[in-house]
Design a protein around this motif. Sequence first.
Motif, PDB file in Angstrom:
ATOM      1  N   ILE A 232       0.870  -1.087   0.020  1.00 10.40           N
ATOM      2  CA  ILE A 232      -0.094   0.035   0.006  1.00 10.40           C
ATOM      3  C   ILE A 232       0.846   1.236  -0.042  1.00 10.40           C
ATOM      4  O   ILE A 232       0.830   2.485  -0.645  1.00 10.40           O
ATOM      5  CB  ILE A 232      -1.095   0.135   1.253  1.00 10.40           C
ATOM      6  CG1 ILE A 232      -1.872  -1.278   1.011  1.00 10.40           C
ATOM      7  CG2 ILE A 232      -1.707   1.326   1.282  1.00 10.40           C
ATOM      8  CD1 ILE A 232      -3.140  -1.266   2.276  1.00 10.40           C
ATOM      9  N   LEU A 233       1.929   1.284   0.838  1.00 11.90           N
ATOM     10  CA  LEU A 233       2.998   2.506   0.850  1.00 11.90           C
ATOM     11  C   LEU A 233       3.294   2.638  -0.337  1.00 11.90           C
ATOM     12  O   LEU A 233       3.823   3.761  -0.889  1.00 11.90           O
ATOM     13  CB  LEU A 233       3.871   2.206   1.956  1.00 11.90           C
ATOM     14  CG  LEU A 233       3.568   2.069   3.352  1.00 11.90           C
ATOM     15  CD1 LEU A 233       4.644   1.890   4.345  1.00 11.90           C
ATOM     16  CD2 LEU A 233       2.995   3.388   3.740  1.00 11.90           C
ATOM     17  N   LEU A 234       3.717   1.560  -1.157  1.00 16.99           N
ATOM     18  CA  LEU A 234       4.405   1.818  -2.658  1.00 16.99           C
ATOM     19  C   LEU A 234       3.418   2.206  -3.693  1.00 16.99           C
ATOM     20  O   LEU A 234       3.594   2.385  -4.954  1.00 16.99           O
ATOM     21  CB  LEU A 234       5.200   0.580  -3.023  1.00 16.99           C
ATOM     22  CG  LEU A 234       6.322   0.500  -2.475  1.00 16.99           C
ATOM     23  CD1 LEU A 234       6.844  -0.891  -2.523  1.00 16.99           C
ATOM     24  CD2 LEU A 234       7.492   1.600  -2.932  1.00 16.99           C
ATOM     25  N   SER A 235       1.897   1.968  -3.452  1.00 17.23           N
ATOM     26  CA  SER A 235       0.955   1.913  -4.602  1.00 17.23           C
ATOM     27  C   SER A 235       0.875   3.104  -5.337  1.00 17.23           C
ATOM     28  O   SER A 235       0.222   3.139  -6.238  1.00 17.23           O
ATOM     29  CB  SER A 235      -0.309   1.469  -4.142  1.00 17.23           C
ATOM     30  OG  SER A 235      -0.631   2.664  -3.004  1.00 17.23           O
ATOM     31  N   GLY A 236       1.364   4.038  -4.950  1.00 14.31           N
ATOM     32  CA  GLY A 236       1.294   5.568  -5.705  1.00 14.31           C
ATOM     33  C   GLY A 236       2.524   5.980  -6.610  1.00 14.31           C
ATOM     34  O   GLY A 236       2.413   6.826  -7.178  1.00 14.31           O
ATOM     35  N   HIS A 237       3.625   4.786  -6.423  1.00 18.98           N
ATOM     36  CA  HIS A 237       4.856   5.119  -7.028  1.00 18.98           C
ATOM     37  C   HIS A 237       4.590   4.619  -8.444  1.00 18.98           C
ATOM     38  O   HIS A 237       4.179   3.342  -8.681  1.00 18.98           O
ATOM     39  CB  HIS A 237       5.941   4.616  -6.278  1.00 18.98           C
ATOM     40  CG  HIS A 237       7.249   5.042  -6.675  1.00 18.98           C
ATOM     41  ND1 HIS A 237       7.966   4.593  -7.885  1.00 18.98           N
ATOM     42  CD2 HIS A 237       8.044   6.049  -6.059  1.00 18.98           C
ATOM     43  CE1 HIS A 237       9.211   5.171  -7.950  1.00 18.98           C
ATOM     44  NE2 HIS A 237       9.166   5.979  -6.999  1.00 18.98           N
ATOM     45  N   PRO A 238       5.322   5.311  -9.507  1.00 22.11           N
ATOM     46  CA  PRO A 238       5.431   4.584 -10.872  1.00 22.11           C
ATOM     47  C   PRO A 238       6.026   3.102 -10.811  1.00 22.11           C
ATOM     48  O   PRO A 238       5.466   2.409 -11.962  1.00 22.11           O
ATOM     49  CB  PRO A 238       6.380   5.510 -11.893  1.00 22.11           C
ATOM     50  CG  PRO A 238       6.177   6.654 -10.927  1.00 22.11           C
ATOM     51  CD  PRO A 238       6.315   6.366  -9.289  1.00 22.11           C
ATOM     52  N   VAL A 239       6.748   2.740 -10.076  1.00 23.33           N
ATOM     53  CA  VAL A 239       7.425   1.377 -10.065  1.00 23.33           C
ATOM     54  C   VAL A 239       6.294   0.440  -9.368  1.00 23.33           C
ATOM     55  O   VAL A 239       6.846  -0.933  -9.722  1.00 23.33           O
ATOM     56  CB  VAL A 239       8.733   1.424  -9.009  1.00 23.33           C
ATOM     57  CG1 VAL A 239       8.434   1.132  -7.694  1.00 23.33           C
ATOM     58  CG2 VAL A 239       9.660   0.257  -9.451  1.00 23.33           C
ATOM     59  N   ALA A 240       5.303   0.675  -9.070  1.00 23.52           N
ATOM     60  CA  ALA A 240       4.455  -0.441  -8.270  1.00 23.52           C
ATOM     61  C   ALA A 240       3.931  -1.271  -9.318  1.00 23.52           C
ATOM     62  O   ALA A 240       3.783  -2.322  -9.317  1.00 23.52           O
ATOM     63  CB  ALA A 240       3.089   0.523  -7.526  1.00 23.52           C
ATOM     64  N   GLU A 241       3.410  -0.727 -10.455  1.00 25.14           N
ATOM     65  CA  GLU A 241       3.077  -1.494 -11.730  1.00 25.14           C
ATOM     66  C   GLU A 241       4.158  -2.383 -12.250  1.00 25.14           C
ATOM     67  O   GLU A 241       3.595  -3.584 -12.350  1.00 25.14           O
ATOM     68  CB  GLU A 241       2.284  -0.726 -12.854  1.00 25.14           C
ATOM     69  CG  GLU A 241       1.676  -1.266 -14.080  1.00 25.14           C
ATOM     70  CD  GLU A 241       0.461  -2.164 -13.489  1.00 25.14           C
ATOM     71  OE1 GLU A 241       0.148  -2.990 -14.080  1.00 25.14           O
ATOM     72  OE2 GLU A 241      -0.146  -1.350 -12.450  1.00 25.14           O
ATOM     73  N   ARG A 242       5.171  -2.143 -12.270  1.00 28.11           N
ATOM     74  CA  ARG A 242       6.172  -2.902 -12.801  1.00 28.11           C
ATOM     75  C   ARG A 242       6.637  -4.135 -11.892  1.00 28.11           C
ATOM     76  O   ARG A 242       6.723  -5.081 -12.096  1.00 28.11           O
ATOM     77  CB  ARG A 242       7.349  -2.108 -12.954  1.00 28.11           C
ATOM     78  CG  ARG A 242       7.596  -1.254 -14.171  1.00 28.11           C
ATOM     79  CD  ARG A 242       8.875  -0.736 -14.840  1.00 28.11           C
ATOM     80  NE  ARG A 242       9.422   0.299 -13.838  1.00 28.11           N
ATOM     81  CZ  ARG A 242       9.177   1.383 -13.719  1.00 28.11           C
ATOM     82  NH1 ARG A 242       8.265   2.068 -14.455  1.00 28.11           N
ATOM     83  NH2 ARG A 242       9.836   2.225 -12.872  1.00 28.11           N
ATOM     84  N   PHE A 243       6.740  -3.428 -10.463  1.00 29.20           N
ATOM     85  CA  PHE A 243       6.501  -4.713  -9.370  1.00 29.20           C
ATOM     86  C   PHE A 243       5.539  -5.874  -9.545  1.00 29.20           C
ATOM     87  O   PHE A 243       5.857  -6.932  -9.555  1.00 29.20           O
ATOM     88  CB  PHE A 243       6.471  -4.114  -7.944  1.00 29.20           C
ATOM     89  CG  PHE A 243       7.751  -3.677  -7.221  1.00 29.20           C
ATOM     90  CD1 PHE A 243       8.924  -4.479  -7.368  1.00 29.20           C
ATOM     91  CD2 PHE A 243       7.791  -2.373  -6.590  1.00 29.20           C
ATOM     92  CE1 PHE A 243      10.174  -4.142  -6.887  1.00 29.20           C
ATOM     93  CE2 PHE A 243       9.168  -1.871  -6.175  1.00 29.20           C
ATOM     94  CZ  PHE A 243      10.119  -2.642  -6.263  1.00 29.20           C
ATOM     95  N   SER A 244       4.234  -5.391  -9.836  1.00 28.11           N
ATOM     96  CA  SER A 244       3.281  -6.341  -9.933  1.00 28.11           C
ATOM     97  C   SER A 244       3.450  -7.278 -10.958  1.00 28.11           C
ATOM     98  O   SER A 244       3.273  -8.576 -10.893  1.00 28.11           O
ATOM     99  CB  SER A 244       1.975  -5.271 -10.006  1.00 28.11           C
ATOM    100  OG  SER A 244       0.705  -6.327 -10.143  1.00 28.11           O
TER     101      SER A 244
END
Length: 527
Positions: A232-244
């Motif tokens: 949740i803490l990372l959810s607003g960062h551009p890298v979140a989608e790449r992590f997923s």
Amino acid sequence: MESIYLLAILFSILGGLVASMLHLPPLIGFLTAGFAINLVGLDHVPFIDTIAELGVTTLLFTIGLHLNPKDIGRARVIATGVGHAVANTVIFAVLFSLASFLPLQELTGLGPTALIYIGIATSFSSTVFVMSQLEEQNRSGSTVGRISIGVLVLQDIIAVVVLVFSSGKTPQLWALALPLVFLLRPFITRMPDRMFRTELLVLTGIGIAVGAYSFFELAGVSGSLGSLIAGILLSGHPVAERFSKALISVRELLLVGFFIQIGLGGLPDAGGFLIAGILVVFLVAKAAAFIVILGRVGMSARTSALSGVILANYSEFGLIVMAVAVQQGVLPKSWTSIMAVAVAGSFILSSIVMAKKDLMLKVLLRWITETPERKLVPDERPVKIRNADALVLGMGRVGVGVYRRLTQEYNLNVYGIDFDEDRIDRLRREGFNIISGDVTDSDLWRRIELERAPNLYVLALPDHGDSVDMVRNIRRYDTEGIIASTTQRRDAKEVLIDGGADVAVYLYDGAGEELADQAMEAITERA
């Protein structure tokens, strides 16, 4: 490498293939593989516990990457999650107090404490299973998906509280400061975006998930909850989608171990199977409680029914709570395997129900009272559309391309329809006319009040079956308008045309602009 690993892999492949042939999720096959391994005389696979826990940890982290904290704090989510936990506990305690009159050893002498444990254990829904169903149906961003995910998160928190009180383990005093980690979110979302390599994304993502897990465990709180919050803490960062995206394959592989682990618990005796069957039948009561509560908090009958059906299953947390009750001597030892079979049965039943969800919804909606319009939440109320020249159904990449082409090149008054609330908010800020709604909902047109029928309907949906159904639904209400649709299969273009569409464009022959141009050509030709 020990031969037991090869045996586990072979059983899992076979189980997954059979489940797929029966149109069931592969996870049912993996669960069956665990039971099969136990039946051949093996009740343990080395390190399977670690693999299973790592799979759940990674899953919760990836869920958090797409979750906005405000979705958990919404009144309708809190009321549904907490209200259902209380209602389910009471309902199941009463049902099993009545069932205790049956001549079954496992039901004999169930005291109030045992009944409460059964009620609590059965109140949780499976995060793993529900998320798999939502992603398979592309509903994670819909109203149904957001409610379901929010309820699952609250259930995780409730489970932590129950386990703390049940085990007698007290969280560290400094655990009270853990909510303060959300203050870090604005700073984390502004961190530099420097990570693109897949292997680095996988390693870092799992490292963050495991690190958060360990940190919360040190505080005497559920490590799984820590992994979710890290996402949740990372959810607003551009890298979140790449992590997923990078973690999808790794996560699914690790979760095979989770389902095998459940099956390794073994099978109960005949009486235990009967009780597990009773638990599966009682899922009707669990779904009914969700449906009633969701209607009370302002959701439409359809949203309440679909959410209730999706959440009507049992959870791995139920197994944990049941195991605690067995350890304390509140319930007989056989209840652990009974709950394992009930969890498996609930997955199978839910898979069958979701495969026939349209038929199931038709039946349920006959019995569910529609929520009065004045009590509906804003995104469930009827919408009035004035002077629409075109409707674009599905506002993903292709849908946005169509919208822009029609408005900028052809000067049409266009409205878009989508169910992803984050996407809706973003597009509205950019000036799009967009309506919140599930375009696969056959009742959508009852909610949308058109001042006049548009000249053009454009379907930019990811699923071919949804497009075919949508063409059919539109033709019931409008026999004159032009219908243009994308398709991801070349051989499906004729099916759409035969079903009533005027234009069908293979998705990879052109993006939204091509679809828009062909749709306008069809309008010109008809004129």
